[in-house]
Scaffold this active site. Structure first.
Site: not given
Length: 904
Positions: A337, A642
Site C-alpha cells: 500500500d 489493512d
C-alpha cells in the site's frame, strides 16, 4: 446497576427484547458512554474483558512429555540393555544424555510459551469507545459493561453489544451461528425468545463487522458473553508446526530407522566375523546409533526460529505464524500500500482549487499553523467566500479530531480528515465551535463502493445543509452546479474540473472534491437520492502525504536484494506516479489503473505485471488478481493490507502483512506478519531478519550433520577393518551432548552475514538440504573421520597406550568442531577475517565452556575413570590443535574453489 434489579437481570439475559433507553438505564449508561472514572471503577470491580487462560500442562507433565519421541525410546532401550550387560558407566552416560535432552526441551518449551504469550499481548485487539463523550481507542480487555462501542468495517466486535444505532451495518456471525452470509443489523428490539441468529439488534463478541457503521452499549464481557460460554476467544495466535520442523522430524525418523537396520546388520556381520566380542559389538552399535542421529537438531531448529521471532518483534514485525520466517527469505516481490506504509500518513492540505483559482497552504503535519497564498501573494481566507466556504464544508463533512498534547498535534480518526480539519483551523474556523453551530443530524459513511461521504447538518435557525466529500470524478458526476467566485451558483463545467483534478494529481497530490446542497426544511435522514445529481461543487483539495525517508532507503535496499517493489494504491494515477518517482520505484511513469486491469485477461495480466510497478485506482479485488498473476510467474509475494476486503489477498500471498496501527482485526487475523508501526522499512527489515534466520538454520544443519557423519564413518571403518575403535560409545555421547549442542546453539544467535541483502532471494521451492549442503556435509564428514582416525593411528604409532590415543582422538574431534564452527559461520564468505576470528559473544562463551569441559574430560581423575581418558602432554595437545587448524584451512580453500565454480 440501576435501581431496578429485575430490569438489570432482564437486560443481561434478554437485552434484545428491551428498548434502547431501557437497556441504557439498566446498564446505568447513556449514549455518550461512561466517564473514564466510572469505567475504571467497573473494570476494577468486574474484571477484564477476557476469558480465563486455557489450562496448561504443569511442569511435571511438560517434563515427562519430553521423553515421548522415537529417539529417546531408542536411547532408553540401549540404556537398559547396556545395564543388563553390566556396562554401568555406559548406562549412566546414556541416562544422563536422556535427562540433559529432556531438560533442554523442557526449558525451551517454557521459553516458547512465554514468547507466544508476549506475542498474544502485542496483538491484543483494540476498540473505539465513547468515554466522557469523546472517542477513545482502548484495549478490548479494558471494555466494561455500560461502555458505548463504535463499530466500523473490519472491526472485531469486542463484547456483547445492544445496538443503539446502525447505518448499513452488516456483521459476519459465522463464528457463532455458522451462518455463511453477513447479517443486517438495526436497533429495534425483537422478541425475548428470538433465535440467536435473529437478534438483529445485538452484536456479539468475536463476530466481524463487514460493512456500515454502528454503535452499541456493552451488556456482557469476558466469560459472560455469548461466545464466552461456548468457545475460547477468537483470533488468538496458535503455535504452528512449520514445514521445516516437520521435514526435519521426518528426516530424524528415517535416519533412526536406517541406523537401527544398519546396526542390526553390523551386529550380525561382526558376530559372524568373530573379530569383536558380542558385548563390545553391541556397545559399538550403541555408539553408532548415538553418533548417527543428530539428537540436538530439532531443539536447535526450534531455538533458532524462536530467536528469529523475538528479533523481528524488536523491529516491530510481529510474526503470527512461524512458517512466515521461512518464507520471508524467499520473497521476490513486495506489493505495498502507499498511504501510511510507504508514506508518513500525515496528510496536509497543500493546495485548494476553486473557481477563483488555486490557493497554496503552507505548514506541515496537523499543527494549525500556516498561511494562504494565491498568485504569489498572501491572502486572508475570510475575504474569499469560495475558499472559506469550501474549508467550512470540508470541516463539517469530517469526523476526525485534532488535539494538542505537550506541543504535539495529533489526529484522532482518519488522517485525511485530520488534514481537512487542520486546514479549516488555519483559516480561522475553530473545529469545536463550528461543529457546535451546525451539529450533524445524519450521515452516509464513506464506502469504497460509492466513494464519497455525506453529512446532514442543521443550524440554530433551522436551515439544513448537506456536505459531501469524495473522489473528484464521482462528485463531478454527482454535481449539477459549481460555486462561482462571488459565492453564487453557475452550471458545472465538467471538463474544467477534470483538468484541475488531473493537474493536482500529476503533481503528487491526493485529490478530494467538496460539494454542498441545501436540504429540505425539517429533514432528519440522509439518503443516496438526496445527493445524486443535485450537488453544487465547491472545489478541489490537494493533499500531500510525503514519502517516509526510511521507506526510500528501504526500497533501494530491496532492489539491491533482488526484490521488486510494487505500489498498489487507490489514488489517482498521477499521484501514484509522482510518489513512486520520489520513492525510487523502477519505471514510475508506467501505471496501470484498476479500470485497465479489469480489461486484461489473466494471460495478458501475467505479461503486464512483470514490467509495471505502479497500480492506481485499485480495489482489494485487484490485489487478489495481482498476487495470483505474480505467483503464476513463479514469484514469492509479500502483500500488505489493512482493510477487511484485503483479507483474501493477504491469505493468497506467500506472506500476508497487516498494519498494526490502522489495520482491521480481519486483516491482522488473515496475515502472517503484523507491522506494529505500519512502516515499509519495517517490512524490509523483517525480510533481512528472515534471511538471517534461514541462513542460521542452514548453518545449524551444516554444523551438526558432519559431526554425526564423521563419528559414524569412524565407527563403521573400525568395524569393517576389524581394528580397535578410535573413540568409544560413551565418548561419542559426551561429544554429542556437550560440545556439539553447546557450539551449535551459538549459531541461532549469529548476526546477518555481510551482503545478505545484496544477493537474490532463494527460490520458493528450494529445499533446505540443497546440493551444496549435501556436498559440504559429505566432505566435512570425511575430514572429521580422517582426523579422528589419523590422530589415533599416529598416537598408536608413537607407542602410547589406547586410552591416550582415544583421548587424543576425542579432543581432535572437539577441536575440529570448534574450528569448523568458525568456518560454518560464513556460508558465502571467507572466515579468515577480523570479524570471523573475533566471533560473537555467544560463540566465545561456548568455546570457553567447551574448552573448560574438555580440560576436565582429559585431566580430571573422576572423568578419566568415567570416560577412560588420560592426560596429554604438550606435544600431543599440539597435534590435536593442528587438526583443527588443518580443517579450517582446507575448508577455506574449498570455499574459494566453490565460489569460482558458482561464478562460472
Amino acid at each position: 446497576m440501576s435501581d431496578d434489579p429485575d430490569r438489570d437481570a432482564h437486560a443481561r439475559t434478554a437485552p434484545h427484547a428491551l428498548e434502547v433507553q431501557q437497556v441504557l438505564a439498566a446498564m446505568d449508561s447513556h449514549r455518550d458512554g461512561l466517564s473514564a472514572a466510572e469505567a475504571e471503577r467497573r473494570l476494577a470491580s468486574l474484571g477484564a474483558n477476557r476469558l480465563p487462560d486455557p489450562p496448561r500442562r504443569g511442569p511435571v507433565r511438560r517434563f515427562l512429555a519430553q521423553f515421548d519421541n522415537l529417539l529417546i525410546h531408542v536411547l532408553l532401550g540401549a540404556a537398559v540393555i547396556t545395564g543388563l550387560l553390566g556396562h554401568w558407566i555406559d548406562t549412566a552416560v546414556i541416562g544422563a544424555v536422556v535427562i540433559v535432552n529432556a531438560t533442554i526441551g523442557f526449558f525451551q518449551e517454557g521459553k516458547a510459551e512465554r514468547a507466544l504469550a508476549a506475542i498474544r499481548d502485542m496483538l491484543a485487539p483494540r476498540a473505539v469507545v465513547l468515554r466522557d463523550g469523546a472517542r477513545q481507542t482502548v484495549s478490548a480487555a479494558a471494555i466494561v459493561p455500560g461502555d458505548v462501542v463504535i463499530l466500523e468495517p473490519g472491526d472485531r466486535v469486542p463484547a456483547d453489544l445492544r445496538l443503539l444505532g446502525a447505518r448499513g451495518l452488516r456483521i459476519d456471525e459465522a463464528v457463532l451461528t455458522g451462518e455463511s452470509l453477513p447479517v443486517d443489523k438495526g436497533s429495534d428490539p425483537v422478541s425475548a425468545g428470538a433465535a440467536l441468529g435473529d437478534r438483529e439488534c445485538m452484536a456479539f463478541s468475536g463476530t466481524l463487522v463487514t460493512a456500515g457503521q454502528g454503535r452499541g452499549v456493552v451488556v456482557a464481557t469476558g466469560a459472560a458473553t455469548r461466545i464466552g460460554r461456548i468457545s475460547a476467544l477468537v483470533g488468538t495466535v496458535d503455535a504452528v508446526v512449520t514445514p521445516l520442523t516437520r521435514q526435519m522430524a521426518q528426516f530424524a525418523r528415517w535416519l533412526t530407522g536406517f541406523v537401527l537396520v544398519l546396526a542390526a546388520l553390523i551386529l550380525g556381520f561382526g558376530t559372524w566375523l568373530g573379530t569383536h566380542a558380542f558385548s563390545e559389538l553391541f556397545m559399538a552399535v550403541v555408539g553408532l546409533s548415538v553418533a548417527a542421529i543428530p539428537e540436538g537438531l530439532p531443539a536447535i531448529l526450534t531455538v533458532t526460529l524462536a530467536i528469529g521471532v523475538q528479533r523481528m518483534a524488536q523491529r516491530n514485525a510481529i510474526v503470527r505464524r512461524l512458517p512466515a520466517i521461512e518464507a520471508l527469505g524467499a520473497v521476490s516481490v513486495i506489493c505495498s500500500d502507499k498511504t501510511g506504509t510507504l508514506t508518513r500518513n500525515e496528510m496536509t492540505v497543500a493546495r485548494v482549487a476553486t473557481a477563483r483559482g488555486e490557493t497554496r497552504i503552507s505548514g506541515t503535519g496537523y499543527a494549525p499553523h500556516g498561511g494562504f497564498e494565491r498568485d504569489g501573494r498572501e491572502i486572508d481566507p475570510i475575504d474569499d467566500p469560495t475558499l472559506h466556504g469550501l474549508l467550512r464544508a470540508a470541516l463539517l463533512c469530517s469526523e476526525a479530531d485534532v488535539s494538542e498534547s505537550d506541543g504535539v498535534f495529533q489526529v484522532h480518526g482518519d488522517p485525511m480528515e485530520g488534514a481537512l480539519v487542520t486546514a479549516a483551523w488555519k483559516a480561522g474556523l475553530d473545529p469545536t465551535a463550528t461543529r457546535a453551530r451546525e451539529p450533524q443530524t445524519d450521515a452516509i459513511p464513506f464506502d469504497a463502493a460509492h466513494r464519497f461521504m455525506a453529512t446532514l447538518h442543521h443550524d440554530h435557525d433551522g436551515q439544513r445543509t448537506i456536505y459531501v466529500k469524495g473522489a473528484p470524478e464521482r462528485l463531478i458526476a454527482m454535481a449539477r452546479d459549481q460555486r462561482d467566485p462571488s459565492g453564487g451558483e453557475t452550471p458545472l463545467e465538467e471538463a474544467f474540473w477534470h483538468v484541475e483534478a488531473d493537474r493536482l494529481a500529476s503533481s503528487g497530490h491526493r485529490v478530494l472534491a467538496i460539494a454542498t446542497r441545501a436540504a429540505a426544511p425539517g429533514q432528519q435522514e440522509l439518503t443516496f437520492s438526496d445527493v445524486e445529481g443535485r450537488l453544487t461543487l465547491e472545489g478541489l483539495v490537494g493533499l500531500m502525504d510525503p514519502p517516509r525517508d526510511e521507506a526510500i532507503t528501504a526500497v533501494g535496499a530491496c532492489h539491491q536484494a533482488g526484490i521488486e517493489v510494487k505500489m498498489i494504491t487507490g489514488d489517482h494515477a498521477g499521484t501514484a506516479s509522482a510518489i513512486a518517482g520520489r520513492l525510487g520505484l523502477r519505471d514510475p511513469d508506467r501505471v496501470l489503473t484498476g479500470a485497465q486491469l479489469d480489461e486484461l485477461s489473466d494471460n495478458a495480466l501475467d505479461d503486464a505485471v512483470q514490467g509495471v510497478n505502479v497500480f492506481a485506482r485499485t480495489s482489494p479485488e485487484h490485489k487478489l488478481r495481482l498476487v495470483s498473476a505474480l505467483q503464476r510467474r513463479g514469484d514469492s509475494v509479500a502483500m500488505t493490507g489493512d482493510g477487511v476486503n484485503d483479507a483474501p489477498a493477504l491469505k493468497r500471498a506467500d506472506i500476508g502483512v497487516a498494519m498494526g496501527r490502522t489495520g482491521t482485526e480481519a486483516a491482522k487475523e488473515s496475515a502472517d506478519i503484523v507491522l506494529a508501526d505500519d512502516n515499509f522499512a519495517t517490512l524490509a527489515a523483517a525480510i533481512h531478519a528472515g534471511r538471517t534466520v534461514y541462513d542460521n538454520l542452514k548453518k545449524a544443519v551444516l554444523f551438526l550433520l558432519p559431526v554425526n557423519g564423521g563419528e559414524s564413518l569412524t565407527i563403521l571403518a573400525a568395524l569393517m577393518l576389524g581394528v580397535t575403535f578410535p573413540i568409544t560409545p560413551v565418548q561419542i555421547l559426551w561429544v554429542n551432548m556437550v560440545s556439539s549442542v553447546l557450539l551449535a546453539m551459538t549459531l541461532a544467535f549469529e548476526p546477518a552475514e555481510p551482503g545478505i541483502m545484496q544477493r537474490p532471494p532463494r527460490h520458493r521451492r528450494e529445499p533446505l538440504l540443497t546440493g551444496f549442503l549435501l556436498w559440504r556435509v559429505g566432505f566435512v564428514s570425511l575430514l572429521f573421520a580422517g582426523g579422528i582416525f589419523g590422530v589415533f593411528l599416529w598416537a598408536r604409532g608413537q607407542g602410547v597406550d589406547t586410552d591416550i590415543a582415544r583421548t587424543m582422538a576425542v579432543n581432535a574431534l572437539v577441536v575440529m568442531e570448534i574450528f569448523y564452527l568458525f568456518a560454518v559461520r560464513f556460508l558465502h564468505r571467507p572466515s579468515l577475517t577480523l570479524r570471523g576470528v573475533l566471533g560473537t559473544g555467544p560463540v566465545l562463551i561456548a568455546i570457553g565452556a567447551v574448552t573448560l569441559l574438555q580440560v576436565l574430560f582429559t585431566f580430571a581423575p573422576f572423568m578419566q575413570t568415567f570416560f577412560g581418558t588420560a592426560a596429554l602432554d604438550v606435544g600431543q595437545s599440539a597435534v590435536v590443535l593442528g587438526c583443527g587448524v588443518a580443517v579450517l584451512g582446507i575448508l577455506e580453500i574449498e570455499k574459494r574453489i566453490m565460489q569460482r565454480v558458482r561464478a562460472r
